[in-house]
Design a protein around this motif. Structure first.
Motif, mmCIF file in Angstrom:
data_model
loop_
_atom_site.group_PDB
_atom_site.id
_atom_site.type_symbol
_atom_site.label_atom_id
_atom_site.label_comp_id
_atom_site.label_asym_id
_atom_site.label_seq_id
_atom_site.Cartn_x
_atom_site.Cartn_y
_atom_site.Cartn_z
ATOM 1 N N GLU A 23 0.913 -1.427 -0.159
ATOM 2 C CA GLU A 23 -0.119 0.279 0.071
ATOM 3 C C GLU A 23 0.832 1.402 0.625
ATOM 4 O O GLU A 23 1.858 1.527 0.864
ATOM 5 C CB GLU A 23 -0.950 -0.265 1.236
ATOM 6 C CG GLU A 23 -2.062 1.010 1.437
ATOM 7 C CD GLU A 23 -2.927 0.773 2.029
ATOM 8 O OE1 GLU A 23 -2.934 2.168 2.657
ATOM 9 O OE2 GLU A 23 -3.025 0.113 3.314
ATOM 10 N N TYR A 24 0.271 2.423 -1.059
ATOM 11 C CA TYR A 24 0.927 3.307 -0.968
ATOM 12 C C TYR A 24 0.378 4.568 -1.455
ATOM 13 O O TYR A 24 -0.554 4.087 -2.057
ATOM 14 C CB TYR A 24 2.441 3.208 -1.680
ATOM 15 C CG TYR A 24 1.751 3.140 -3.496
ATOM 16 C CD1 TYR A 24 1.627 2.157 -3.317
ATOM 17 C CD2 TYR A 24 2.287 4.410 -3.789
ATOM 18 C CE1 TYR A 24 1.671 1.639 -4.880
ATOM 19 C CE2 TYR A 24 1.582 3.994 -5.170
ATOM 20 C CZ TYR A 24 1.672 2.259 -5.922
ATOM 21 O OH TYR A 24 1.570 2.849 -7.168
ATOM 22 N N GLY A 25 0.322 5.656 -0.799
ATOM 23 C CA GLY A 25 -0.286 6.501 -1.704
ATOM 24 C C GLY A 25 1.039 8.338 -2.091
ATOM 25 O O GLY A 25 2.409 8.046 -2.253
ATOM 26 N N PRO A 26 0.578 9.946 -2.182
ATOM 27 C CA PRO A 26 0.940 10.266 -3.255
ATOM 28 C C PRO A 26 2.292 10.606 -1.824
ATOM 29 O O PRO A 26 3.369 10.987 -2.031
ATOM 30 C CB PRO A 26 0.119 11.709 -2.884
ATOM 31 C CG PRO A 26 -1.398 11.214 -2.199
ATOM 32 C CD PRO A 26 -1.202 9.649 -1.833
ATOM 33 N N VAL A 81 2.933 3.269 2.837
ATOM 34 C CA VAL A 81 2.563 3.518 3.624
ATOM 35 C C VAL A 81 2.655 2.720 5.316
ATOM 36 O O VAL A 81 2.820 1.214 4.868
ATOM 37 C CB VAL A 81 0.616 2.843 3.996
ATOM 38 C CG1 VAL A 81 -0.288 3.121 5.015
ATOM 39 C CG2 VAL A 81 0.025 3.805 3.027
#
Ligand code: FAD
Ligand code: NAD
Length: 425
Positions: A252-255, A259
């Motif tokens: 999971e990752y975001g801008p 995470v």
């Protein structure tokens, strides 16, 4: 146990050395030189520039080489294998480098960050901090987009080299995450040194004509422009995830980056991420502290490090340093604020560095120290006394009764602690 660490910056290489000291076998994979951004394009070359009167690439390379040799020595351990190459995540806790699949009990991702840019016409006419560090001539006019840490450090150092410097900052103040009072005073000090700083400035375009770059910006409904021979883009950094294939690995990752939980573990068990790649405070010492936390978790040990207490310094002239809560973060809390001035400090006046101040924030009831903010010579060193006091939950009354040697700049902190103590109770 066997682990794979991706990235040889301060997160990766320090964690590799610590893991080996614990008896863990380590494969350290890096597609860049040992030391990562910090040693090759960040902390160390910028501070080498700070110590020069003009850019001296030979000296910069010498400093990097010397420190790189130190890292090689640190990694000389039969339990550590250093592999040059670009890693990509495989299934579970495996990693692919070139055609080869490597398996391990855990993987630590420490691939750092890269410079961000603005989606404006002509953005490619600006250069980033890495390219600035390759300059061996001094631009007559330098325009810096971004009044954050990188922007201000380069503004300060190139002003010293003789450039006419303009800084354009989008927010109402420079160093938006710092104590506002400290940031305002730093802005005034830099302005006194001839650095032009425009805040609330929205950069809209960069144009080029006959070698001259024109940076256009708006402030409210007014339009402005500045001509420059060199434009530095310093509007933040973004996580370096593109080569990892995180999606395929189900991470999971975001801008802001990958995470992780409090132990730096991602949503995939056994895969950890540390340092700039998780966003947040992109600092070398934070990356190393993250690595220590991940290793403790892997070994079933408790980590006593308070990852929310992070001293940070800006290596401008004068230096600025901060730890703990800012005055703004204390809003709604009954606090006592103690201040002291470098002008009243014997050592600072005697050394010809009388500009600066120190501010200590404490709980009014009980006097527990919450934050300290220092602007002035040696601020980056002084701040650690405050960090220790905060970490040990000291009160301003206890701290101000500790004898400080005279004449030393550390008396500036002692005086601010005393002032805060008077204002408590
Ligand atoms: P990095 O140091 O960025 O290292 C990442 C490594 O991963 C690199 O070696 C890269 O080659 C490798 N890598 C990337 N992708 C892959 C892949 N797929 N496979 C294999 N290897 C890969 N911080 C401070 O605390 N103090 C300062 O004074 C300071 N000054 C700075 C000045 C500048 C100009 C800049 C740009 C940054 C500065 N920083 C400073 C920030 C600091 O450099 C970073 O916070 C720190 O380097 C982050 O460490 P890291 O280990 O997370 O990543
Ligand atoms: P930053 O987040 O510190 O500053 C970026 C600045 O650019 C902010 O002030 C932001 O408001 C401004 N900005 C954003 N969009 C803009 C726009 N459109 N126009 C004008 N200004 C705009 O990021 P940075 O200075 O690039 O540094 C990146 C990271 O590197 C930071 O996290 C920092 O901690 C780290 N670093 C640390 C040190 C140090 O510890 N001494 C030195 C250099 C870098």
């Amino acid at each position: 146990m066997r682990i794979i660490i991706i990235g040889a910056g301060p997160g990766g290489y320090e964690t590799a050395a610590e893991a080996a000291a614990k008896g863990i076998e380590v494969l350290l994979v890096s597609d860049g030189p040992l030391g990562g951004t910090c040693l090759n394009e960040g902390c160390i070359p910028t501070k080498t520039f700070c110590a020069m009167d003009r850019p001296d690439q030979a000296r910069k390379r010498e400093v990097i080489a010397q420190l790189q040799a130190g890292i090689s020595q640190l990694l000389k351990n039969p339990l550590i294998t250093v592999l040059q190459g670009r890693a990509q995540l495989g299934k579970g806790t495996s990693v692919i480098v070139g055609e080869t699949l490597y398996e391990a009990d855990a993987v630590i991702i420490a691939t750092g960050s890269v410079s961000a840019s603005l989606p404006i016409p002509g953005a490619e006419l600006a250069i980033d901090s890495s390219a600035m560090l390759e300059l061996d001539t001094v631009p007559q006019r330098l325009c810096v987009i971004g009044g954050g840490v990188i922007g201000l450090e380069f503004a300060s150092v190139f002003r010293k080299f003789g450039s006419e410097v303009t800084v354009l900052e989008f927010c109402p103040g420079i160093l938006p995450r710092f104590d506002v009072d400290l940031a305002k005073r730093l802005k005034a000090s830099l302005a006194k040194r001839g650095i032009k700083i425009e805040t609330s400035a929205r950069v809209t375009a960069i144009e080029e004509n006959a070698g001259v770059r024109t940076v256009r910006w708006t402030k409210g409904d007014k339009e402005f422009s500045a001509d420059a021979d060199c434009v530095l883009m310093a509007v933040g950094r973004r996580p370096n995830i593109s080569s990892l294939d995180l999606g395929a690995a189900g991470i999971e990752y975001g801008p802001r980056g990958i995470v992780v939980d409090d132990n730096m573990q991602t949503n995939v068990p056994g895969i950890y991420a540390i340092g700039d790649i998780i966003g947040g405070m992109m600092l070398a010492h934070v990356a190393s502290a993250h690595g220590h936390r991940a290793l403790c978790h892997l070994c079933g040990e408790q980590d006593a490090t308070d990852l929310s207490l992070v001293p940070a310094a800006v290596f401008t002239v004068p230096e600025a340093a901060t730890v703990g809560l800012t005055e703004e973060q204390c809003e709604g809390r009954d606090v006592a604020i103690g201040k002291s001035s470098y002008r009243a400090n014997g050592k600072s006046v005697a050394s010809g560095e009388p500009d600066g101040y120190c501010k200590v924030i404490a709980d009014k009831d009980g006097g527990r120290i919450l934050g300290a903010h220092i602007l002035g010579a040696h601020a980056s060193d002084l701040i650690h006394e405050a960090a220790v006091l905060i970490a040990l939950s000291a009160t301003v009354q206890q701290a101000s009764s500790i004898i400080h040697a005279h004449p030393t700049v550390s008396e500036v902190l002692r005086d601010a602690l005393r002032d805060a103590a008077h204002r408590c109770a």
